[in-house]
Design a protein around this motif. Structure first.
Motif, mmCIF file in Angstrom:
data_model
loop_
_atom_site.group_PDB
_atom_site.id
_atom_site.type_symbol
_atom_site.label_atom_id
_atom_site.label_comp_id
_atom_site.label_asym_id
_atom_site.label_seq_id
_atom_site.Cartn_x
_atom_site.Cartn_y
_atom_site.Cartn_z
ATOM 1 N N PRO A 115 1.002 -1.146 -0.050
ATOM 2 C CA PRO A 115 0.123 -0.032 0.109
ATOM 3 C C PRO A 115 0.909 1.340 0.020
ATOM 4 C CG PRO A 115 -0.027 -1.061 2.081
ATOM 5 C CD PRO A 115 0.550 -2.021 1.117
ATOM 6 N N LEU A 116 1.822 1.235 0.862
ATOM 7 C CA LEU A 116 2.755 2.543 0.977
ATOM 8 C C LEU A 116 3.493 2.733 -0.426
ATOM 9 C CD1 LEU A 116 4.165 2.241 4.351
ATOM 10 C CD2 LEU A 116 2.220 3.410 3.762
ATOM 11 N N LEU A 117 3.849 1.521 -0.776
ATOM 12 C CA LEU A 117 4.736 1.835 -2.331
ATOM 13 C C LEU A 117 3.730 2.058 -3.104
ATOM 14 C CD1 LEU A 117 7.256 1.297 -3.724
ATOM 15 C CD2 LEU A 117 6.706 -1.236 -4.059
ATOM 16 N N ALA A 118 2.421 1.929 -3.149
ATOM 17 C CA ALA A 118 1.566 2.294 -4.270
ATOM 18 C C ALA A 118 1.388 3.732 -4.285
ATOM 19 C CB ALA A 118 0.222 1.640 -4.145
ATOM 20 N N VAL A 119 1.239 4.204 -3.162
ATOM 21 C CA VAL A 119 0.873 5.528 -2.983
ATOM 22 C C VAL A 119 2.117 6.364 -3.424
ATOM 23 C CG1 VAL A 119 0.594 7.461 -0.988
ATOM 24 C CG2 VAL A 119 -0.607 5.183 -0.979
ATOM 25 N N GLU A 120 3.434 5.979 -2.772
ATOM 26 C CA GLU A 120 4.755 6.555 -3.491
ATOM 27 C C GLU A 120 4.828 6.566 -5.008
ATOM 28 O OE1 GLU A 120 9.544 5.703 -3.128
ATOM 29 O OE2 GLU A 120 7.982 4.542 -1.802
ATOM 30 N N ALA A 121 4.483 5.542 -5.378
ATOM 31 C CA ALA A 121 4.572 5.566 -6.926
ATOM 32 C C ALA A 121 3.608 6.287 -7.537
ATOM 33 C CB ALA A 121 4.200 4.238 -7.692
ATOM 34 N N GLN A 122 2.323 6.482 -7.082
ATOM 35 C CA GLN A 122 1.260 7.454 -7.681
ATOM 36 C C GLN A 122 1.760 8.872 -7.463
ATOM 37 O OE1 GLN A 122 -1.417 6.880 -9.400
ATOM 38 N NE2 GLN A 122 -1.991 8.629 -9.747
ATOM 39 N N GLU A 123 2.572 9.286 -6.331
ATOM 40 C CA GLU A 123 2.721 10.582 -5.960
ATOM 41 C C GLU A 123 4.125 10.998 -6.993
ATOM 42 O OE1 GLU A 123 3.534 10.648 -1.787
ATOM 43 O OE2 GLU A 123 1.417 11.122 -1.376
ATOM 44 N N MET A 124 4.894 10.055 -6.971
ATOM 45 C CA MET A 124 6.216 10.230 -8.005
ATOM 46 C C MET A 124 5.613 10.623 -9.314
ATOM 47 S SD MET A 124 9.050 7.725 -8.892
ATOM 48 C CE MET A 124 7.986 6.920 -10.036
ATOM 49 N N LEU A 125 4.801 9.572 -9.988
ATOM 50 C CA LEU A 125 4.181 9.669 -11.035
ATOM 51 C C LEU A 125 3.562 11.003 -11.342
ATOM 52 C CD1 LEU A 125 3.595 6.084 -11.893
ATOM 53 C CD2 LEU A 125 5.524 7.084 -12.727
ATOM 54 N N ASP A 126 2.730 11.249 -10.682
ATOM 55 C CA ASP A 126 2.065 12.831 -10.762
ATOM 56 C C ASP A 126 2.750 13.824 -10.967
ATOM 57 O OD1 ASP A 126 -0.499 11.461 -10.526
ATOM 58 O OD2 ASP A 126 -0.919 11.721 -8.450
ATOM 59 N N GLU A 127 3.864 13.895 -9.937
ATOM 60 C CA GLU A 127 5.038 14.932 -10.232
ATOM 61 C C GLU A 127 5.718 15.036 -11.478
ATOM 62 O OE1 GLU A 127 6.663 18.166 -9.129
ATOM 63 O OE2 GLU A 127 5.175 17.245 -7.975
ATOM 64 N N MET A 128 6.053 13.879 -12.050
ATOM 65 C CA MET A 128 6.714 13.696 -13.173
ATOM 66 C C MET A 128 5.999 14.170 -14.525
ATOM 67 S SD MET A 128 8.889 10.218 -12.555
ATOM 68 C CE MET A 128 9.955 10.352 -13.972
ATOM 69 N N ALA A 129 4.611 13.925 -14.153
ATOM 70 C CA ALA A 129 3.809 14.006 -15.303
ATOM 71 C C ALA A 129 3.489 15.378 -15.719
ATOM 72 C CB ALA A 129 2.431 13.024 -15.147
ATOM 73 N N ARG A 130 3.795 16.365 -14.517
ATOM 74 C CA ARG A 130 3.721 17.828 -14.797
ATOM 75 C C ARG A 130 4.301 18.363 -16.180
ATOM 76 N NH1 ARG A 130 1.545 20.395 -10.270
ATOM 77 N NH2 ARG A 130 1.511 19.016 -8.407
ATOM 78 N N GLY A 131 5.373 17.705 -16.463
ATOM 79 C CA GLY A 131 6.119 18.332 -17.648
ATOM 80 C C GLY A 131 6.460 17.283 -18.710
ATOM 81 N N GLU A 132 5.861 16.205 -18.485
ATOM 82 C CA GLU A 132 6.234 15.002 -19.656
ATOM 83 C C GLU A 132 5.060 14.166 -19.926
ATOM 84 O OE1 GLU A 132 7.463 13.885 -22.345
ATOM 85 O OE2 GLU A 132 9.396 14.300 -21.925
ATOM 86 N N VAL A 133 4.754 13.583 -20.933
ATOM 87 C CA VAL A 133 3.787 12.485 -21.341
ATOM 88 C C VAL A 133 4.044 11.252 -20.446
ATOM 89 C CG1 VAL A 133 2.751 11.295 -23.130
ATOM 90 C CG2 VAL A 133 3.623 13.406 -23.667
#
Length: 546
Positions: A115-133
């Protein structure tokens, strides 16, 4: 009091709306090409171009919010399908990994395994998706590391679950509860979804375990096989390649992973000719529970049941008002035609694989076909008969669903052709055709009875509508019109004299009747019908002018 909106913000909003509207109309491949062109500009892009790039990225990422799940399901991507048809079979299909089922696995694992890893992955990808496809992000080194962490945690959790019967049953029950909700989004024709079986869970575990290792050669070899064959020679060549590739993978990766290749050629690529030849050439025994024969059988059962389910809903067989028009949408027609086409391929595949020759494998195909034939040969045929009769009787103007009626008749007669090819032909549709043609013939006789004041163009249009239905069954109305009919010569003379180009169907009817008139005139050396002679001469003059 709210702050006033600055002019540059209004300008940016306007630009964003324009970009959204443009991108929405373009195919995805062109959108990515546009993005690449912007990024590949020789000089430094202007602020406006940078804004365009940002808005394109935001548009592409907007529909992909479950980014951690997407990263996880990428581990299965080579073997995933979106095929609601296979759920209709109600049986487990070896090698089947449905995207919605992997989504259900993600829900369970992201809750219970990491569960914690899933949240971490989502937050990381959301941040990266601000400037990239997001598609590029998922291939980045950072995302790859995160994906591997999820894979390891998932395998560890599933190892424990599969070793504990109670835990395994609970996981399967939870994933199965998810299935109806998810499959409703895929299809409106599926009444009940089967539960997820343990072999599907084991397959998921197998793919996860070897996703970054021995599973990669299987995925790579799968890419060598197309989704269709241009002919028998290519099918044989690809079947030989599949046999060789499977043997090589068996030595390198073991039986389970090696068997995933032919199963994926069948279920992912849906290349039925190659899969059928593989079954025949590999010398498997259908009576011993071979995975490939079970998978092909599952496809066949699923498609036949999906076809009857779609017909039941589209034609409203369970709540239809007698005499009401049938109005299938273009999308519904496309689905039915695709199912019939797929079933035709499966009929040939089952025969080519030799499964119809074995008394242990043949009954499953016969039973599935018989169940479908009961619905199609009686209930669907009854609707087609009723609507065809009304269409043929419509003297002044066509019924509202005339084109749909012709389409349904054609679909039914194609089913009859497949039944004949498969060796399961019944008398039901043969008799149905005879009855329908008799009905059409009776309406042709009525159509040819008209008064001097009746509009002749309207009479021909009526005949052409009946001919359109009869043509489905290889019949033409000209065969039902007597040669010495005064109304026939009057009608044809009118159509020929009025000038203008005739349609292909009308020209064929006229040619048939004129040819018959020539034959009749040629039978007598002494007496000639003036009406027929005039018609023949008019036809010849019209052709010369044309």
């Amino acid at each position: 009091m709210t702050d006033e909106i600055r002019p540059e913000e209004l300008h940016q909003d306007e630009l964003r709306h324009k970009i959204d509207a443009l991108v929405a109309r373009l195919p995805a491949s062109l959108v990515y090409s546009l993005l690449s062109e912007i990024e590949g500009m020789d000089s430094e892009p202007t602020d406006r171009v940078q804004l365009v790039r940002q808005y394109v990225i935001e548009y592409l990422n907007r529909q992909r919010t479950n980014r951690a799940r997407r990263l996880f399901t990428n581990l299965f991507e080579a073997f995933l399908i979106d095929d609601d048809v296979l759920y209709h079979g109600g049986v487990a299909v070896p090698g089947m990994l449905q995207r919605v089922d992997v989504g259900a696995l993600w829900e369970a694992l992201s809750r219970d395994a990491f569960p914690l890893l899933a949240v971490e992955a989502q937050e990381m990808l959301d941040e990266m998706a601000r400037g990239e496809v997001i598609d590029r992000i998922l291939r980045s080194p950072v995302a790859t590391v995160m994906k591997e962490r999820m894979r390891v945690a998932a395998v560890k959790h599933l190892d424990a679950v599969l070793a504990n019967k109670k835990a395994m049953e609970e996981l399967l029950a939870g994933m199965s509860r998810n299935r109806p909700r998810r499959t409703r989004l895929m299809s409106g024709f599926l009444e009940k979804t089967p539960t997820i079986d343990v072999n599907t869970l084991r397959l998921m575990h197998l793919v996860l375990t070897h996703a970054e290792g021995a599973g990669k050669p299987v995925a790579d070899r799968l890419e060598e096989f197309p989704a269709s064959c241009s002919g028998e020679a290519e099918a044989n060549r690809l079947a030989d390649r599949l046999l060789d590739a499977t043997d090589q993978l068996r030595d390198r990766c073991g039986d389970d992973l090696a068997n995933l290749l032919p199963l994926s050629v069948l279920t992912v690529k849906r290349n039925y000719p190659v899969a059928a030849l593989y079954i025949r050439q590999s010398g498997v025994d259908p009576g011993r529970g071979d995975a490939m024969t079970a998978a092909l059988t599952g496809h066949f059962i699923g498609v036949t049941r999906a076809l009857t389910a779609a017909l039941t809903v589209i034609l409203k067989l369970n709540d239809r008002v007698p005499g009401s028009a049938i109005r299938p949408s273009a999308k519904e027609k496309a689905r039915l035609e695709a199912l019939v086409q797929r079933l035709d391929q499966l009929v040939h595949a089952a025969t080519s694989a030799g499964l119809m020759e074995d008394r242990r494998s043949e009954p499953a195909f016969r039973n599935a076909w018989t169940q479908a034939a009961k619905i199609i040969g009686s209930r669907v045929a009854a609707v087609a008969m009723e609507r065809s009769a009304q269409a043929a009787a419509a003297r002044r103007q066509p019924v509202i669903d005339h084109a749909d009626i012709v389409w349904l008749d054609r679909l039914l007669w194609r089913w009859q052709g497949m039944s004949r090819d498969f060796g399961f032909e019944t008398y039901d549709l043969v008799k149905w055709r005879e009855s329908l043609l008799e009905e059409l013939r009776a309406n042709v006789e009525k159509a040819m009875k008209f008064e001097e004041t009746d509009p002749l163009d309207e009479r021909m249009e009526h005949l052409l509508r009946i001919d359109g239905i009869a043509g489905v069954f290889g019949q033409r109305v000209s065969a039902w019109i007597p040669t010495f009919s005064h109304n026939m010569t009057r009608l044809l003379s009118h159509r020929l004299e009025r000038g203008g180009e005739l349609g292909a169907e009308e020209q064929a009817i006229i040619d048939d009747l004129v040819a018959t008139a020539r034959t009749e005139v040629g039978k007598s050396r002494y007496w000639k019908s003036n009406e027929l002679m005039d018609l023949i001469e008019l036809s010849e003059r019209t052709r010369q002018v044309g």
